[in-house]
Design a protein around this motif. Sequence first.
Motif, PDB file in Angstrom:
ATOM      1  N   PHE A 139       0.828  -1.216   0.000  1.00 61.57           N
ATOM      2  CA  PHE A 139       0.000   0.000   0.000  1.00 61.57           C
ATOM      3  C   PHE A 139       0.856   1.257   0.000  1.00 61.57           C
ATOM      4  O   PHE A 139       0.639   2.165  -0.802  1.00 61.57           O
ATOM      5  N   THR A 140       1.805   1.334   0.914  1.00 58.98           N
ATOM      6  CA  THR A 140       2.593   2.568   1.006  1.00 58.98           C
ATOM      7  C   THR A 140       3.379   2.791  -0.292  1.00 58.98           C
ATOM      8  O   THR A 140       3.483   3.917  -0.771  1.00 58.98           O
ATOM      9  N   GLU A 141       3.850   1.694  -0.881  1.00 64.35           N
ATOM     10  CA  GLU A 141       4.596   1.818  -2.133  1.00 64.35           C
ATOM     11  C   GLU A 141       3.663   2.307  -3.254  1.00 64.35           C
ATOM     12  O   GLU A 141       3.990   3.233  -3.996  1.00 64.35           O
ATOM     13  N   LEU A 142       2.489   1.682  -3.330  1.00 66.56           N
ATOM     14  CA  LEU A 142       1.509   2.055  -4.356  1.00 66.56           C
ATOM     15  C   LEU A 142       1.096   3.517  -4.244  1.00 66.56           C
ATOM     16  O   LEU A 142       0.859   4.190  -5.242  1.00 66.56           O
ATOM     17  N   GLU A 143       0.987   3.979  -3.003  1.00 69.86           N
ATOM     18  CA  GLU A 143       0.535   5.348  -2.765  1.00 69.86           C
ATOM     19  C   GLU A 143       1.700   6.325  -2.800  1.00 69.86           C
ATOM     20  O   GLU A 143       1.510   7.525  -2.587  1.00 69.86           O
ATOM     21  N   GLY A 144       2.897   5.808  -3.030  1.00 70.33           N
ATOM     22  CA  GLY A 144       4.062   6.668  -3.116  1.00 70.33           C
ATOM     23  C   GLY A 144       4.363   7.392  -1.819  1.00 70.33           C
ATOM     24  O   GLY A 144       4.779   8.547  -1.822  1.00 70.33           O
ATOM     25  N   ARG A 145       4.098   6.702  -0.691  1.00 67.16           N
ATOM     26  CA  ARG A 145       4.324   7.342   0.598  1.00 67.16           C
ATOM     27  C   ARG A 145       5.420   6.607   1.352  1.00 67.16           C
ATOM     28  O   ARG A 145       5.808   5.508   0.997  1.00 67.16           O
ATOM     29  N   LYS A 146       5.857   7.224   2.423  1.00 65.66           N
ATOM     30  CA  LYS A 146       6.706   6.525   3.375  1.00 65.66           C
ATOM     31  C   LYS A 146       6.001   6.578   4.710  1.00 65.66           C
ATOM     32  O   LYS A 146       5.576   7.652   5.147  1.00 65.66           O
ATOM     33  N   VAL A 167       5.586   4.672   8.827  1.00 67.03           N
ATOM     34  CA  VAL A 167       6.142   3.778   9.834  1.00 67.03           C
ATOM     35  C   VAL A 167       5.255   2.532   9.883  1.00 67.03           C
ATOM     36  O   VAL A 167       4.046   2.641  10.068  1.00 67.03           O
ATOM     37  N   PRO A 168       5.830   1.347   9.672  1.00 70.85           N
ATOM     38  CA  PRO A 168       5.000   0.142   9.666  1.00 70.85           C
ATOM     39  C   PRO A 168       4.418  -0.149  11.050  1.00 70.85           C
ATOM     40  O   PRO A 168       5.116  -0.026  12.048  1.00 70.85           O
ATOM     41  N   ALA A 205      13.151   7.015  10.969  1.00 77.15           N
ATOM     42  CA  ALA A 205      12.548   6.752   9.667  1.00 77.15           C
ATOM     43  C   ALA A 205      12.063   8.040   9.030  1.00 77.15           C
ATOM     44  O   ALA A 205      11.714   9.001   9.710  1.00 77.15           O
ATOM     45  N   GLU A 206      12.046   8.011   7.713  1.00 78.60           N
ATOM     46  CA  GLU A 206      11.492   9.132   6.966  1.00 78.60           C
ATOM     47  C   GLU A 206      10.017   8.834   6.726  1.00 78.60           C
ATOM     48  O   GLU A 206       9.676   7.711   6.368  1.00 78.60           O
ATOM     49  N   ILE A 207       9.148   9.781   7.002  1.00 81.19           N
ATOM     50  CA  ILE A 207       7.724   9.526   6.766  1.00 81.19           C
ATOM     51  C   ILE A 207       7.110  10.620   5.900  1.00 81.19           C
ATOM     52  O   ILE A 207       7.614  11.736   5.837  1.00 81.19           O
ATOM     53  N   THR A 208       6.015  10.262   5.248  1.00 77.24           N
ATOM     54  CA  THR A 208       5.287  11.222   4.437  1.00 77.24           C
ATOM     55  C   THR A 208       4.221  11.872   5.305  1.00 77.24           C
ATOM     56  O   THR A 208       3.475  11.179   5.977  1.00 77.24           O
ATOM     57  N   GLN A 209       4.194  13.183   5.305  1.00 76.59           N
ATOM     58  CA  GLN A 209       3.217  13.895   6.108  1.00 76.59           C
ATOM     59  C   GLN A 209       2.434  14.841   5.208  1.00 76.59           C
ATOM     60  O   GLN A 209       3.009  15.464   4.319  1.00 76.59           O
ATOM     61  N   HIS A 210       1.135  14.935   5.442  1.00 75.93           N
ATOM     62  CA  HIS A 210       0.321  15.853   4.645  1.00 75.93           C
ATOM     63  C   HIS A 210       0.460  17.259   5.220  1.00 75.93           C
ATOM     64  O   HIS A 210       0.399  17.440   6.428  1.00 75.93           O
ATOM     65  N   GLN A 211       0.616  18.230   4.355  1.00 78.34           N
ATOM     66  CA  GLN A 211       0.702  19.623   4.791  1.00 78.34           C
ATOM     67  C   GLN A 211      -0.713  20.108   5.055  1.00 78.34           C
ATOM     68  O   GLN A 211      -1.547  20.100   4.159  1.00 78.34           O
ATOM     69  N   ARG A 212      -0.980  20.506   6.299  1.00 76.79           N
ATOM     70  CA  ARG A 212      -2.333  20.949   6.634  1.00 76.79           C
ATOM     71  C   ARG A 212      -2.376  22.440   6.897  1.00 76.79           C
ATOM     72  O   ARG A 212      -1.380  23.041   7.291  1.00 76.79           O
ATOM     73  N   ASP A 213      -3.570  23.007   6.672  1.00 81.14           N
ATOM     74  CA  ASP A 213      -3.768  24.434   6.857  1.00 81.14           C
ATOM     75  C   ASP A 213      -4.260  24.691   8.286  1.00 81.14           C
ATOM     76  O   ASP A 213      -5.339  24.228   8.658  1.00 81.14           O
TER      77      ASP A 213
END
Length: 224
Positions: free
Chosen positions: A90-97, A99-100, A130-138
């Motif tokens: 899933f994380t690979e498909l979604e292009g994210r990083k 933490v498992p 670990a490097e993780i993907t985080q969404h930028q929120r307003d």
Amino acid sequence: MDEEWSDDELRAAVHAYVEMQRNERTGTPFTKKSFYTRLSKQFGRSEKSFEFRMQNISYVLSVLGRDWITGLKPMRNVGAKNAAKIEAIFTELEGRKAVPVAAFEIDAHEAKKRRLARPTGTRKPSSTTAEITQHQRDPAVKAWVMQQATGNCECCNQPAPFNGADGSPFLEVHHVRHLADGGSDTVENAVALCPNCHRELHYGQGAKALVSSLYDRVGRLVRE
Ligand SMILES: [Zn+2]
Ligand SMILES: [Zn+2]
């Protein structure tokens, strides 16, 4: 369930799952059976075994606090190893990083079934970075939603259960369509919740019903 699924089979199952989920979200008509038939022909396993696998995938998503396909009720009989693989696909498909977490939660769940001796634990737990993907929120979206809530949970309508350290009612902002699922960071997709309702919306058996009631009750919400 059998653990001898090849990586190719797991990958194909997750791909099919994502496609079905997309269809469900966009309201594109589809039959789950046609997906199972295709996979069954490709890998020489029964259609039923693919249906079970899809329910295992729902289970992995539920452990992650994520949304799963309606009608594919989470089924728990997936080992930690395969769950970790499904999570990674899933994380690979979604292009994210990310933490498992699936393997840890499933190991803990499995261990609960046995009569356990008191564990010694670890005095100095080792750590990884670990490097993780985080969404930028307003921050304005969060602030406005909090103001609208006026200290009450928008799900159960009860006052926040406690005040934060700054003395203000403690609520959490939740994205009804999760950001991880492509949800928007807008006030039409965000609600202020008490911690209980927030957890239930991510991990509860009744999460889907709660989502429907939120859309019915909170006028500004728009389905995405
Ligand atoms: Zn609540
Ligand atoms: Zn949330």
